[in-house]
Design an enzyme around this catalytic site. Sequence first.
Site, PDB file in Angstrom:
ATOM      1  N   ASN A  19       4.287   5.182   9.129  1.00 30.19           N
ATOM      2  CA  ASN A  19       2.900   5.027   8.433  1.00 30.19           C
ATOM      3  C   ASN A  19       2.032   3.479   8.892  1.00 30.19           C
ATOM      4  OD1 ASN A  19       1.566   4.097   5.280  1.00 30.19           O
ATOM      5  ND2 ASN A  19       2.506   2.591   5.531  1.00 30.19           N
TER       6      ASN A  19
ATOM      7  N   ASP B  65       7.686  -4.377  14.961  1.00 36.64           N
ATOM      8  CA  ASP B  65       5.871  -4.646  15.600  1.00 36.64           C
ATOM      9  C   ASP B  65       6.287  -3.331  15.904  1.00 36.64           C
ATOM     10  OD1 ASP B  65       4.080  -4.718  16.416  1.00 36.64           O
ATOM     11  OD2 ASP B  65       4.373  -6.854  17.075  1.00 36.64           O
TER      12      ASP B  65
ATOM     13  N   TYR C 233     -10.842   4.288  15.113  1.00 45.73           N
ATOM     14  CA  TYR C 233     -10.358   4.592  14.090  1.00 45.73           C
ATOM     15  C   TYR C 233      -9.645   5.973  13.617  1.00 45.73           C
ATOM     16  CZ  TYR C 233      -7.319   4.835   9.248  1.00 45.73           C
ATOM     17  OH  TYR C 233      -6.670   4.652   8.206  1.00 45.73           O
TER      18      TYR C 233
ATOM     19  N   LYS D 161      -6.785   8.554  14.729  1.00 43.43           N
ATOM     20  CA  LYS D 161      -6.082   9.004  13.975  1.00 43.43           C
ATOM     21  C   LYS D 161      -6.143  10.522  14.180  1.00 43.43           C
ATOM     22  CE  LYS D 161      -4.723   6.154  10.672  1.00 43.43           C
ATOM     23  NZ  LYS D 161      -3.281   5.958  10.664  1.00 43.43           N
TER      24      LYS D 161
ATOM     25  N   THR E  54      -5.878   0.611  -1.938  1.00 39.03           N
ATOM     26  CA  THR E  54      -5.106   0.666  -1.710  1.00 39.03           C
ATOM     27  C   THR E  54      -6.054  -1.309  -0.720  1.00 39.03           C
ATOM     28  OG1 THR E  54      -4.957   1.261   1.613  1.00 39.03           O
ATOM     29  CG2 THR E  54      -3.223   1.532  -0.664  1.00 39.03           C
TER      30      THR E  54
ATOM     31  N   GLY F   7       0.681  -1.295  -0.233  1.00 39.02           N
ATOM     32  CA  GLY F   7       0.170   0.017   0.286  1.00 39.02           C
ATOM     33  C   GLY F   7       1.420   1.103   0.032  1.00 39.02           C
ATOM     34  N   ILE F   8       0.317   2.648   0.863  1.00 39.65           N
ATOM     35  CA  ILE F   8       1.409   3.575   0.712  1.00 39.65           C
ATOM     36  C   ILE F   8       2.366   3.498   1.540  1.00 39.65           C
ATOM     37  CG2 ILE F   8       1.159   5.321   1.991  1.00 39.65           C
ATOM     38  CD1 ILE F   8      -2.389   5.444   1.942  1.00 39.65           C
TER      39      ILE F   8
ATOM     40  N   ILE G   7      -8.117   5.940  -1.381  1.00 42.57           N
ATOM     41  CA  ILE G   7      -6.688   5.561  -1.631  1.00 42.57           C
ATOM     42  C   ILE G   7      -7.378   4.130  -1.416  1.00 42.57           C
ATOM     43  CG2 ILE G   7      -4.677   6.328  -1.091  1.00 42.57           C
ATOM     44  CD1 ILE G   7      -5.918   8.785  -0.906  1.00 42.57           C
TER      45      ILE G   7
HETATM   46  N1  LIG Z   1      -5.748   3.364   2.299  1.00 41.01           N
HETATM   47  C1  LIG Z   1      -6.549   3.883   1.847  1.00 41.01           C
HETATM   48  O1  LIG Z   1      -7.663   4.696   1.971  1.00 41.01           O
HETATM   49  C2  LIG Z   1      -6.195   5.115   3.630  1.00 41.01           C
HETATM   50  C3  LIG Z   1      -6.745   6.283   3.787  1.00 41.01           C
HETATM   51  C4  LIG Z   1      -6.409   7.404   5.547  1.00 41.01           C
HETATM   52  C5  LIG Z   1      -5.568   7.188   5.971  1.00 41.01           C
HETATM   53  N2  LIG Z   1      -4.653   5.652   5.703  1.00 41.01           N
HETATM   54  C6  LIG Z   1      -3.562   4.914   6.358  1.00 41.01           C
HETATM   55  O2  LIG Z   1      -2.679   4.905   5.641  1.00 41.01           O
HETATM   56  C7  LIG Z   1      -1.278   3.798   6.128  1.00 41.01           C
HETATM   57  C8  LIG Z   1      -0.721   2.723   5.407  1.00 41.01           C
HETATM   58  O3  LIG Z   1      -2.259   2.716   4.730  1.00 41.01           O
HETATM   59  P1  LIG Z   1      -2.488   1.089   3.894  1.00 41.01           P
HETATM   60  O4  LIG Z   1      -4.000   1.888   2.868  1.00 41.01           O
HETATM   61  O5  LIG Z   1      -1.630   1.686   3.060  1.00 41.01           O
HETATM   62  O6  LIG Z   1      -2.891  -0.083   4.527  1.00 41.01           O
HETATM   63  P2  LIG Z   1      -2.441  -1.471   4.265  1.00 41.01           P
HETATM   64  O7  LIG Z   1      -3.483  -2.331   5.409  1.00 41.01           O
HETATM   65  O8  LIG Z   1      -2.959  -1.975   2.923  1.00 41.01           O
HETATM   66  O9  LIG Z   1      -0.559  -1.881   4.977  1.00 41.01           O
HETATM   67  C9  LIG Z   1      -0.213  -1.325   5.987  1.00 41.01           C
HETATM   68  C10 LIG Z   1       0.761  -1.916   6.457  1.00 41.01           C
HETATM   69  O10 LIG Z   1       1.081  -1.754   7.607  1.00 41.01           O
HETATM   70  C11 LIG Z   1       1.465  -2.767   8.471  1.00 41.01           C
HETATM   71  N3  LIG Z   1       1.030  -2.830  10.167  1.00 41.01           N
HETATM   72  C12 LIG Z   1       0.473  -3.316  10.211  1.00 41.01           C
HETATM   73  N4  LIG Z   1       0.487  -4.204  11.093  1.00 41.01           N
HETATM   74  C13 LIG Z   1       1.199  -3.986  11.984  1.00 41.01           C
HETATM   75  C14 LIG Z   1       2.392  -3.639  12.747  1.00 41.01           C
HETATM   76  N5  LIG Z   1       2.004  -3.813  14.451  1.00 41.01           N
HETATM   77  N6  LIG Z   1       3.794  -3.436  13.068  1.00 41.01           N
HETATM   78  C15 LIG Z   1       4.564  -3.124  11.470  1.00 41.01           C
HETATM   79  N7  LIG Z   1       3.939  -3.183  10.121  1.00 41.01           N
HETATM   80  C16 LIG Z   1       1.875  -3.479  10.876  1.00 41.01           C
HETATM   81  C17 LIG Z   1       0.493  -4.451   7.299  1.00 41.01           C
HETATM   82  O11 LIG Z   1       1.255  -5.747   8.003  1.00 41.01           O
HETATM   83  C18 LIG Z   1       0.935  -3.433   6.100  1.00 41.01           C
HETATM   84  O12 LIG Z   1       2.296  -3.916   5.041  1.00 41.01           O
HETATM   85  C19 LIG Z   1      -2.011   3.857   7.424  1.00 41.01           C
HETATM   86  O13 LIG Z   1      -1.702   3.979   8.957  1.00 41.01           O
HETATM   87  C20 LIG Z   1      -3.415   3.674   7.022  1.00 41.01           C
HETATM   88  O14 LIG Z   1      -4.710   4.149   8.453  1.00 41.01           O
HETATM   89  C21 LIG Z   1      -4.817   4.871   4.420  1.00 41.01           C
END
Ligand SMILES: NC(=O)c1ccc[n+]([C@@H]2O[C@H](COP(=O)([O-])OP(=O)(O)OC[C@H]3O[C@@H](n4cnc5c(N)ncnc54)[C@H](O)[C@@H]3O)[C@@H](O)[C@H]2O)c1
Length: 265
Positions: free
Chosen positions: A87, A60, A163, A167, A200, A17-18, A198
Site C-alpha cells: 500500500n 522502508d 506519480y 501507478k 486521506t 489513510g488507506i 479518497i
Molecule cells: N488518497 C487517495 O486519494 C489515493 C488515490 C489513489 C491511490 N492512492 C494510493 O493509496 C496508497 C495509500 O494512500 P493514502 O492516501 O493512504 O496515503 P497517505 O499519504 O495518507 O499514507 C501513506 C503511508 O505510507 C507510508 N510510507 C511512505 N513512504 C514509505 C516507505 N518508504 N516505506 C514504508 N512506508 C512508507 C507513510 O508513512 C504513510 O503512512 C498509496 O499508494 C497511494 O498512492 C491514494
Amino acid sequence: MGRVDGKIAIVTGGGTGIGRAAAARLAEEGAKVTIAEFNAESGQAVAEALGGDAVFVRHDVREEASWQALMEAVASHHGRLDILVNNAGILATESDQTLGQTEMEQWRAVQTVNVEGVFLGCKYGVAAMTANGGREKGGLGGGAIVNMSSIAGLVGTPHLLAYGASKGAVRQMTKSVAIDCARKGLGIRCNSVHPGVIHTDMGDQVMALGNNDAAAKWAERLVQIPMGEAGQAVDVANCILFLASDEARHVTGTELVVDGGITAI
Ligand SMILES: NC(=O)c1ccc[n+]([C@@H]2O[C@H](COP(=O)([O-])OP(=O)(O)OC[C@H]3O[C@@H](n4cnc5c(N)ncnc54)[C@H](O)[C@@H]3O)[C@@H](O)[C@H]2O)c1
C-alpha cells in the site's frame, strides 16, 4: 468466522489513510496483521489501537534489507505469510508535476517508493508465500498480494506525471506477477486496486496542489465524480479485503477500480 480468519498479513504504509483502514478491516475479519510502516509513531499507534495480534515493524519499502528483515520477523513470529498489501506510496510534490516541472530527483523519489517498493514487496512476498506450498486445483492455499495503484495508473495525469507513470507500472507489474505465479502453480494471486478521489492525507495533498484553495478544489472535483462524493479509506479497504480473502480465489491479474464512477465516463 472472519473472512480472513487466522491468516497472516502485512500492510505496508499501514500507519495512516488507506493502509490503516486496510489493516483494521483485515484484523476485524480475523487476520493477524503486521503494520509495516516508515513512520514509527503512526505505525505503533495503529498496532496499539488494533490490539490483539497486530504488531508494528519499522519498515522502508525502498530498502531491500528492510524487506529481508520484515520477512524474517514475520516468519519467526508466525511461521508463514498469507496476505501482503503493498500500500505505501507517495506523491512527492506540493505543486503540479507536469513534464516540464518534473525534476529527476522528484521522478526518482516517486519511482523508488511506488515502483521499486512494490517490486521488492512482490519479490519477497512471493518467496515467503511459496513456502506455504502451492494450492491443489480447486482448493485454497498459496497467498494473496494486493498492490495499490490508482486511477492515475489507468488514465493520463498531466499534472501528476511521475506519480501516474509509477501507478501504471504497478498495474502492469501486477499482471506479470499474477501470470508467473499462476503458471508455476504457486496458488499465489496478485491483483491491483485503483482508488479515485479518497479522503486521506494524500487526497488532501492532491487537492492542495499548485497553491489553490483546497476546499474549492474538493468542491470542483466532487462534481466530476458520478456518485457525487469522494470515497472513504474504508471503501478502498473493503476492496483490498475481498481480494485478500479466499472469496477471490479465482481472481488474479485483475484491476479493481474504486472511484465512484470517474473512469467509467
Ligand atoms: N488518497 C487517495 O486519494 C489515493 C488515490 C489513489 C491511490 N492512492 C494510493 O493509496 C496508497 C495509500 O494512500 P493514502 O492516501 O493512504 O496515503 P497517505 O499519504 O495518507 O499514507 C501513506 C503511508 O505510507 C507510508 N510510507 C511512505 N513512504 C514509505 C516507505 N518508504 N516505506 C514504508 N512506508 C512508507 C507513510 O508513512 C504513510 O503512512 C498509496 O499508494 C497511494 O498512492 C491514494
